[in-house]
Every structure is written in C-alpha cells, then in structure tokens.
Design a protein around this motif. Structure first.
Motif, mmCIF file in Angstrom:
data_model
loop_
_atom_site.group_PDB
_atom_site.id
_atom_site.type_symbol
_atom_site.label_atom_id
_atom_site.label_comp_id
_atom_site.label_asym_id
_atom_site.label_seq_id
_atom_site.Cartn_x
_atom_site.Cartn_y
_atom_site.Cartn_z
ATOM 1 N N LYS A 290 33.098 26.143 18.220
ATOM 2 C CA LYS A 290 34.315 26.776 17.729
ATOM 3 C C LYS A 290 34.400 28.194 18.310
ATOM 4 N N PRO A 291 35.608 28.732 18.417
ATOM 5 C CA PRO A 291 35.733 30.111 18.923
ATOM 6 C C PRO A 291 34.883 31.112 18.139
ATOM 7 N N GLU A 292 34.714 30.886 16.852
ATOM 8 C CA GLU A 292 33.910 31.808 16.038
ATOM 9 C C GLU A 292 32.412 31.705 16.322
ATOM 10 N N ASP A 293 32.004 30.758 17.136
ATOM 11 C CA ASP A 293 30.605 30.680 17.571
ATOM 12 C C ASP A 293 30.323 31.629 18.740
ATOM 13 N N THR A 294 31.362 32.248 19.260
ATOM 14 C CA THR A 294 31.188 33.185 20.365
ATOM 15 C C THR A 294 30.290 34.343 19.949
ATOM 16 N N ALA A 295 29.216 34.551 20.708
ATOM 17 C CA ALA A 295 28.231 35.573 20.361
ATOM 18 C C ALA A 295 27.140 35.586 21.424
ATOM 19 N N VAL A 296 26.298 36.596 21.348
ATOM 20 C CA VAL A 296 25.043 36.572 22.094
ATOM 21 C C VAL A 296 24.004 35.909 21.195
ATOM 22 N N TYR A 297 23.321 34.923 21.740
ATOM 23 C CA TYR A 297 22.334 34.173 20.981
ATOM 24 C C TYR A 297 20.929 34.627 21.389
#
Length: 121
Positions: free
Chosen positions: A87-94
């Motif tokens: 989902k777009p809200e999963d966008t992040a640095v992991y």
C-alpha cells in the motif's frame, strides 16, 4: 565488527510485492533475535516485525499482519521480509536490527543502513 546490510527495496505499484533481505556479518547471527523497522519521512521509526533466534516465534505490527512475513536463514546469516499487497502507506525506509523482539528501538544494539521502499498508487 557487526554489519547489517539491507537490500531488495525499490519502487513498486500498489498491490505489488517485494522481498527484503538483511545480510549479517561479524556476528553469530543464529543466537540473536532480529527485527524489521520502518521510518517514513517526518515520522518516527516504527516496529514492523520480529523473529526469535530459531525462527519459531514471530510477531508483527497490526498494520502489516497478513501481508508481511518475516523469516531467517541461520545457515546463510540472512534475515528476510516478504511484503505482499503493498500500500502507499508502506512507503518508508526499512531497517533491520539485531538483538530483540520488542517494539522499543533502544532494545536493539545494531542497525543496518536501510533500504527504501516506495509504493505508488
């Protein structure tokens, strides 16, 4: 010297999948619990998932349950995070982290540099 190196991030459309990897060196990987965290722009670093030393016990943030799967290969000193139904809200640095299964960042003593995951809608 302990090193954790993440890979596998990228740009993906919503609904897609990615498999993140975290290669560990300079440590006896198999005796430590490991975890994945993520940090979106302007937000705090959040717990995603954790796994115990043997891989038999896992825990997940509510927001990723049923979509993310954490696993490990102790013979290969590698931690994984399979991410489905992005989902777009999963966008992040992991980030991967060594040493605990808690949701408290200060419980972890080593962190990787992170891999960027960007989900387009």
């Amino acid at each position: 010297q302990v090193q954790l190196v993440e890979s596998g991030g990228g740009l993906v459309q919503a609904g897609g999948s990615l498999r993140l990897s975290c290669a560990a060196s300079g440590t006896i990987f198999s005796i430590y619990a490991m975890a994945w965290y993520r940090q979106a722009p302007g937000k705090e670093r959040d717990f995603v998932a954790a796994i115990n030393w043997s891989g038999e016990s896992t825990r997940y943030a509510d927001s990723v349950k049923g979509r993310f799967t954490i696993s490990r290969d102790n013979a290969d000193n590698t931690l994984y995070l399979q991410i489905n139904s992005l989902k777009p809200e999963d966008t992040a640095v992991y980030y991967c982290a060594r040493g605990a299964t808690s949701r408290v960042t200060t419980d972890y003593n080593y962190w990787g540099q992170g891999t960027q995951v960007t989900v387009s809608s």
